[in-house]
Design an enzyme around this catalytic site. Structure first.
Site, PDB file in Angstrom:
ATOM      1  N   ASP A  33      14.073  -8.317  -4.297  1.00 27.95           N
ATOM      2  CA  ASP A  33      13.692  -7.744  -5.520  1.00 27.95           C
ATOM      3  C   ASP A  33      12.689  -8.441  -6.293  1.00 27.95           C
ATOM      4  O   ASP A  33      12.498  -9.692  -5.960  1.00 27.95           O
ATOM      5  CB  ASP A  33      15.172  -7.657  -6.442  1.00 27.95           C
ATOM      6  N   CYS A  51      59.576 -16.199  13.608  1.00 25.71           N
ATOM      7  CA  CYS A  51      59.767 -16.360  12.239  1.00 25.71           C
ATOM      8  C   CYS A  51      58.314 -15.493  11.543  1.00 25.71           C
ATOM      9  O   CYS A  51      58.786 -14.835  10.661  1.00 25.71           O
ATOM     10  CB  CYS A  51      59.822 -17.800  11.743  1.00 25.71           C
ATOM     11  N   ASP A  86      19.131  -9.920  -8.366  1.00 24.71           N
ATOM     12  CA  ASP A  86      19.806 -10.321  -9.374  1.00 24.71           C
ATOM     13  C   ASP A  86      20.232  -9.526 -10.217  1.00 24.71           C
ATOM     14  O   ASP A  86      21.250 -10.181 -11.338  1.00 24.71           O
ATOM     15  CB  ASP A  86      19.099 -11.474 -10.253  1.00 24.71           C
TER      16      ASP A  86
END
Length: 812
Positions: free
Chosen positions: A514, A100, A708
């Site tokens: 960062d 199936c 960010d």
């Protein structure tokens, strides 16, 4: 009239309604159409895979098909991928075997417009991605129905109900097994006492009959889940743990029937019952362990309101979340939860954001501040404008990410699965060889099995080998630890998009950060402001340029200007963001006079032939109109309280910490020295950041990066694991692997700690399961373990793995 079999669905029907097609018989036109569809598409091998099994004839089209193309259905269930395609999770009804799955995937993949269609065999959940310009969802549903199956949208609530139902089913089966086991133990006491003191054959037969009556429902009802699991495993050409349990219990049961009906020796009905009971108890406790981990998801879901009050032309209306649109005005009263992300347009007050950040201190919000779904309004009447749909709102996105991460697998799990693939075949082979050796060579190590015959001893020893072997402990080793680890990370405000990143986190040797908004608070304060030209028109242009940027420097200056001047936004043209440097724009006034506007750092000014001498150890922003500087700003950013704690912990654990920033060298040097970072790169643009990370990876380093801003998105995408701070731009979050909801670097430190801990426990679990099998299987082969003890020890090995994984929750 007689009955004939349909050549498609294999159902028997009356020949009075038969549709004859050459030498073929069909019960309806639907089956006839599907048969020819499969033939034409080269998928006729489906019938070889189907064998003699029957399937449901094609479903008739119902009126409900139109609802799949409605806007409300799309808003609720359909997502848009990064490539612009549509994606939905469907549950496909009617699937009962691998054939199936094969048929549905083949038919869907061959349908023009469908990009991918992957069906999970364990829960019939299909992930389908399609091009809406070529095909509609309703056509996909019709395609599925045309081959005899049905499909509906996956609903997490329904899935949770199914999980509860499954847990209840396990419990009932387990209690039936326990009840029978307790009673069969009493009979066993009588049987074994009689063995040593003398017992009449008739009474012994009655005891065996009583054991048979108690054992049969345990094997056929309580043990049905093992037969079912073994059946589906065999259908997929996999010999799994269920096959070992079911085969061991069945062989013991058949042998005991032989004894019951006149054979010589002792029956082992009690062993059959105990095997099923102990393994079921182990399975049930596994379910409870997983449920405990997934409860984190339920707690997050419980914070989402079901409806909200909107203001429509001055009239208040209560509206379901799915019907709220971007731009609607929502009213939230004191004590109520924010339902969808938005921006405050009236009122001010404090908000409890602990459901997202874990921080218990309320956050003060005022006009133009952002509100996030799931947070609580503590003390004021607030009205805000909706900026995201419910589907894209913060809390709903968190739930989606967590659901995805809980269903994903780390790399080490694939390795464990590879090991366990040949496990069952090896055990069955060892069991058969053990039987042959015992039977033909008559090994006797002093354990006489209560005077059993040579065949009986050989048979029971072989059964013990099958029962004691535990691939389930090996299979559980990784997923249960990963599940608990991810849920613990979620409690700390960290959302892992996939479980595999836990392993990468644990192996990382380089941490890239960062500066602005990551190491520092990102809440820049204007330390010095100098306005050389106070013309309100020019200040309006400055204000408008700042408004077009989401960078912390721009937002801080905008906030400072709004305190001192009554400024208005102007419509700028050709606004360009020069990453890590600033922005360019043009403005045309009513007199058709064109103004060239520049705002950014000294480097951007030089690139545009504006030479301005300005020396400062702080972040600098200059604003110029038509190449003339009319304002300068010096900004200072505070370092996060827990930044040094993170750096110290990283250094302690051998991580190489690097800071990348577009700021000048003076600012970078000051920040690096304060937090203890030895390696930093200043004046670097986004492409430079990405190239720097690529160089690190070329050196063989495993790099984790946190950032960010939009300018970090390229670098984040280049790292092995990328972390977006909770206040990041949407594009940064979309390319990140981990979202840090609370912006706390302490949580980032905990991410490393929990990831290392989780990975350590995964390896411990694998070692436990391997050592268990290395020790117990030889003991069973030597005849030193009876089936009853084998079943108990197998269950205990799984429980030890689960219990060991639960230790991840213990705080350091």
């Amino acid at each position: 009239m007689g009955n004939v079999k349909c050549d498609h669905c294999h159902l028997v029907f009356s020949d009075s309604v038969m549709i004859k097609d050459n030498e073929l018989n069909f019960c309806c036109k639907g089956c006839q159409g599907v048969y020819h569809l499969l033939q034409n598409d080269g998928l006729d091998s489906f019938y070889d895979k189907l064998g003699n099994k029957t399937i449901t004839p094609p479903l008739e089209v119902h009126d409900d098909i139109k609802r799949f193309d409605t806007d409300s259905f799309e808003d609720t269930f359909i997502k848009t991928t990064d490539d612009g395609f549509k994606q939905i999770d469907l549950i496909i009804e009617g699937i009962h075997c691998a054939a199936c799955i094969w048929l549905n995937e083949k038919v869907l993949y061959s349908t023009d417009g469908i990009v991918s269609a992957d069906i999970n065999f364990s829960n019939n959940k299909a992930k389908i991605i399609w091009n809406e310009k070529k095909i509609k969802l309703s056509d996909i549903i019709l395609k599925i129905r045309s081959i005899g199956y049905n499909a509906y949208a996956y609903d997490a609530t329904v899935a949770d109900e199914q999980a509860v139902k499954s847990k209840r089913d396990y419990f009932i089966r387990m209690m039936v097994a326990i009840f029978a086991s307790m009673n069969i133990m009493m009979l066993s006491v009588a049987k074994y006492t009689g063995f040593f003191t003398g017992i009449e054959e008739e009474i012994r037969t009655y005891i065996h009959l009583g054991e048979f009556i108690l054992t049969t429902p345990v094997l056929l009802y309580s043990g049905w889940i093992f037969y079912r699991g073994a059946y589906y495993g065999l259908k997929n050409k996999i010999l799994n743990m269920d096959f070992l349990v079911s085969s061991g219990a069945t062989l013991t049961y058949i042998y005991s029937l032989y004894i019951l009906f006149g054979g010589k020796g002792e029956s082992y009905f009690d062993s059959v019952t105990m095997i099923i009971t102990f393994v079921l108890i182990g399975k049930y406790l596994e379910v409870l362990g997983k449920k405990s981990a997934v409860d984190t998801l339920d707690k997050i879901k419980s914070t989402i309101p079901l409806e909200a009050t909107i203001i429509d032309n001055g009239v208040k209306k209560t509206v379901a979340l799915n019907n709220i649109k971007v731009g609607d005005v929502v009213e939230v009263r004191s004590g109520e939860k924010v339902c969808i992300d938005g921006k405050i347009i009236s009122g001010e007050g404090s908000f409890d954001e602990s459901s997202l950040t874990g921080e218990s201190i309320p956050v003060f919000k005022q006009k133009d501040d952002l509100l996030y779904s799931g947070t609580i309004n503590n003390d004021a009447l607030i009205r805000y404008e909706v900026i995201k749909s419910y589907k894209d709102s913060t809390l709903n996105s968190i739930v989606t990410l967590l659901e995805d991460s809980l269903s994903s697998k780390p790399q080490i799990e694939y390795k464990a699965n590879e090991i366990s693939k040949g496990f069952t075949i090896s055990i069955l082979t060892l069991s058969f060889l053990t039987f042959l050796v015992w039977y033909y060579f008559g090994i006797d190590l002093g354990f006489d099995y209560d005077g059993a015959s040579n065949f009986e001893k050989s048979f029971i020893v072989a059964i013990s080998v099958i029962v004691i072997a535990c691939p389930c402990a090996l299979a559980l080793a990784t997923p249960i630890a990963s599940l608990i680890g991810i849920s613990e990370l979620a409690k700390k405000g960290l959302l892992f998009k996939e479980a595999k990143f836990v392993e990468t986190f644990a192996k990382a040797d380089t941490l890239v950060l960062d500066k602005t908004g990551t190491i520092t608070k990102g809440e820049l304060k204007v330390k010095k402001m100098r306005i050389m030209d106070k013309n309100i028109h020019k200040l309006n242009l400055l204000y408008s340029l700042l408004d077009a940027s989401t960078h912390p420097i721009s937002q801080s200056i905008k906030k400072e200007l709004s305190k001192k001047y009554d400024l208005k936004l102007k419509e700028l043209e050709n606004v360009k963001n020069i990453q890590a440097k600033g922005m360019l724009a043009k403005y045309r006034n009513v007199d058709d006079k064109l103004f060239h506007i520049i705002g950014g750092n000294l480097e951007l000014m030089k690139e545009n032939n504006i030479h301005y001498n300005f020396d400062s150890s702080n972040s600098v922003y200059l604003f110029a109109i038509n190449r003339r500087v009319i304002a300068t700003f010096e900004l200072e950013d505070e370092i996060k309280d827990d930044a040094k704690e993170l750096i110290d912990d990283a250094n302690k654990n051998g991580l190489n910490v690097v800071m990348l920033t577009g700021d000048n060298n003076s600012v970078a040097s000051t920040v690096a020295s304060k937090v203890g970072i030895k390696t930093y790169v200043s004046n670097i643009d986004p492409i430079g950041k990405a190239n720097y990370i690529k160089e690190l990876k070329k050196e063989g380093r495993t790099v984790v990066m946190a950032g960010d801003g939009i300018n970090d998105s390229v670098a984040l995408a280049s790292s092995d694991v990328s972390i977006a701070m909770g206040n990041s731009a949407d594009i940064t979050i979309s390319v990140s692997d981990v979202v840090l909801l609370n912006n706390s670097l302490k949580s980032l430190k905990q991410a490393f700690s929990i990831s290392r801990r989780t990975y350590s426990f995964i390896k411990q679990n694998l070692l436990i399961s391997l050592l268990y099998n290395l020790v117990t299987i030889p003991l069973a082969m030597a005849g030193l373990v009876i089936p009853l003890v084998a079943a108990l020890s197998m269950s205990l090995s799984s429980l030890i793995v689960v219990a060991n994984s639960m230790r991840i929750k213990i705080k350091d």
